[in-house]
Design an enzyme around this catalytic site. Structure first.
Site, PDB file in Angstrom:
ATOM      1  N   CYS A   1       0.805  -1.221   0.000  1.00  0.00           N
ATOM      2  CA  CYS A   1       0.000   0.000   0.000  1.00  0.00           C
ATOM      3  C   CYS A   1       0.838   1.271   0.000  1.00  0.00           C
ATOM      4  CB  CYS A   1      -0.994  -0.001   1.154  1.00  0.00           C
ATOM      5  SG  CYS A   1      -0.244   0.058   2.806  1.00  0.00           S
TER       6      CYS A   1
ATOM      7  N   HIS B   1      -2.493   0.936   6.845  1.00  0.00           N
ATOM      8  CA  HIS B   1      -2.866   0.860   5.433  1.00  0.00           C
ATOM      9  C   HIS B   1      -3.158   2.264   4.932  1.00  0.00           C
ATOM     10  CE1 HIS B   1      -3.976  -1.460   1.915  1.00  0.00           C
ATOM     11  NE2 HIS B   1      -5.050  -0.706   1.777  1.00  0.00           N
TER      12      HIS B   1
ATOM     13  N   HIS C   1      -5.936   1.580  -3.810  1.00  0.00           N
ATOM     14  CA  HIS C   1      -4.967   1.049  -2.859  1.00  0.00           C
ATOM     15  C   HIS C   1      -4.449  -0.286  -3.369  1.00  0.00           C
ATOM     16  CE1 HIS C   1      -7.434  -2.109  -0.663  1.00  0.00           C
ATOM     17  NE2 HIS C   1      -8.270  -1.600  -1.528  1.00  0.00           N
TER      18      HIS C   1
END
Length: 157
Positions: free
Chosen positions: A62, A113, A125
């Site tokens: 990510c 994240h 993402h």
């Protein structure tokens, strides 16, 4: 002669300064253009596979995805981890999101994240779990992401 030389040097200096701001990272002159470039760059990598620690199209995690997108779109070298990017960003209220802003999530008990806001309630993402392990877009309102959402942040002014 000396006056002409001085005028010429001032002119050259002025051109150098103008040229530097014309393509400046973080879009000092045109943040809207920078935001468009960030979203376009993120879209370019759609479908690239997930790879822990990855920072290129052969595989992204990510924060590696965010790092590469900002580097390619606006020449900005962001920190390398989701937590470091979280610490680096300017916090903003989620109601003020603009394309190119960052979204941070708690998926492991802490900020772990990060994704890039695309607009209209969606974000890009690098997904590490689920049916598709790749760069993909999701709706922020999807139950998993809505529960995990921690904060929004801005890099581009």
């Amino acid at each position: 002669m000396k006056e002409r030389r001085t005028a010429f040097l001032i002119f050259c200096f002025a051109l150098t300064v103008i040229a530097a701001f014309a393509e400046a990272p973080f879009a000092v002159v045109a943040p809207k253009k920078a935001r468009t470039r960030i979203v376009d760059q993120a879209l370019f990598y759609a479908g690239a596979p997930y790879a822990y620690g990855g920072i290129d199209a052969r595989g992204f995690d990510c924060s590696g995805f965010v790092y590469r997108v900002f580097l390619g779109a606006v020449g900005a070298s962001l920190p390398r981890t989701a937590r470091a990017q979280y610490d680096f960003r300017e916090p903003i209220d989620a109601s003020k999101l603009q394309p190119g802003d960052l979204l941070f999530f708690n998926t492991t008990g802490a900020v772990s994240h990060v994704g890039i806001y695309e607009g209209e309630g969606c974000f890009f993402h690098a997904a590490s779990e689920g049916s598709k392990k790749c760069v993909i877009d999701y709706e922020i309102s999807e139950s998993y992401w809505a529960k995990a959402f921690v904060s929004a942040g801005r890099i581009v002014p």
